[in-house]
Scaffold this active site. Structure first.
Site, PDB file in Angstrom:
ATOM      1  N   CYS A 169       8.008   2.863   7.675  1.00 46.67           N
ATOM      2  CA  CYS A 169       6.804   2.537   6.912  1.00 46.67           C
ATOM      3  C   CYS A 169       6.794   1.024   6.678  1.00 46.67           C
ATOM      4  CB  CYS A 169       6.822   3.295   5.591  1.00 46.67           C
ATOM      5  SG  CYS A 169       5.225   3.380   4.761  1.00 46.67           S
ATOM      6  N   CYS A 173       2.649   5.079   8.496  1.00 45.31           N
ATOM      7  CA  CYS A 173       1.476   4.294   8.115  1.00 45.31           C
ATOM      8  C   CYS A 173       1.050   3.439   9.300  1.00 45.31           C
ATOM      9  CB  CYS A 173       1.733   3.439   6.878  1.00 45.31           C
ATOM     10  SG  CYS A 173       2.849   2.062   7.110  1.00 45.31           S
ATOM     11  N   CYS A 191       5.281  -3.306  13.637  1.00 46.87           N
ATOM     12  CA  CYS A 191       6.717  -3.153  13.864  1.00 46.87           C
ATOM     13  C   CYS A 191       7.181  -4.123  14.938  1.00 46.87           C
ATOM     14  CB  CYS A 191       7.032  -1.723  14.286  1.00 46.87           C
ATOM     15  SG  CYS A 191       8.790  -1.410  14.453  1.00 46.87           S
TER      16      CYS A 191
END
Length: 139
Positions: free
Chosen positions: A8, A80, A87
């Site tokens: 997340c 999310c 990322c």
């Protein structure tokens, strides 16, 4: 033993709730981790809402994804959209799954309305993690 990473943005709420449920549902068939692309500490309301389910996540820590680069995960679940889109490159052969959950930490209103939103999101995450466990971890 399967290895699952829940990812997340801040590793404070949704991923912590998912980690708690996955540990509960998977038992000893998987090692469960959670991390964020940032670390924000574990949200006290997440702890409280999981306690109501009989799951203690008060000992969880908020971890950065870089702490896990040397672990070969079987599954990486982003919970999310921001984490999925932001990322950093994370080399892995893991099956990557994505489910965008609402962020209860952004809830506004009275204390009871905010608590209700945490419970609502917790229940959505519970259903998802239960289904994930049945599909991918319980043979």
């Amino acid at each position: 033993m399967k290895k699952v990473l829940v990812l997340c943005t801040g590793n404070s709420c949704r991923s912590q709730i998912a980690e708690g449920y996955l540990r509960n549902f998977a038992g000893d068939v998987a090692d469960i981790y959670s991390a964020g692309i940032e670390t924000h500490g574990v949200n006290p309301r997440a702890i409280q809402t999981m306690k109501a389910e009989g799951i203690d996540i008060s000992g969880h820590t908020s971890n950065h994804i870089n702490e896990y680069v040397d672990i070969e995960f079987d599954y990486i679940i982003t919970v999310c959209d921001h984490a999925r889109e932001s990322c950093p490159y994370f080399p892995s052969k893991a099956l990557k799954l994505h489910q965008n959950f609402p962020d209860p930490a952004k809830a506004t209103g009275t204390e009871s309305e905010i608590d209700a939103e945490f419970e609502r999101v917790r229940n959505i995450i519970k259903d998802y993690t239960q289904a994930f466990t049945q599909q991918y971890l319980k043979y």
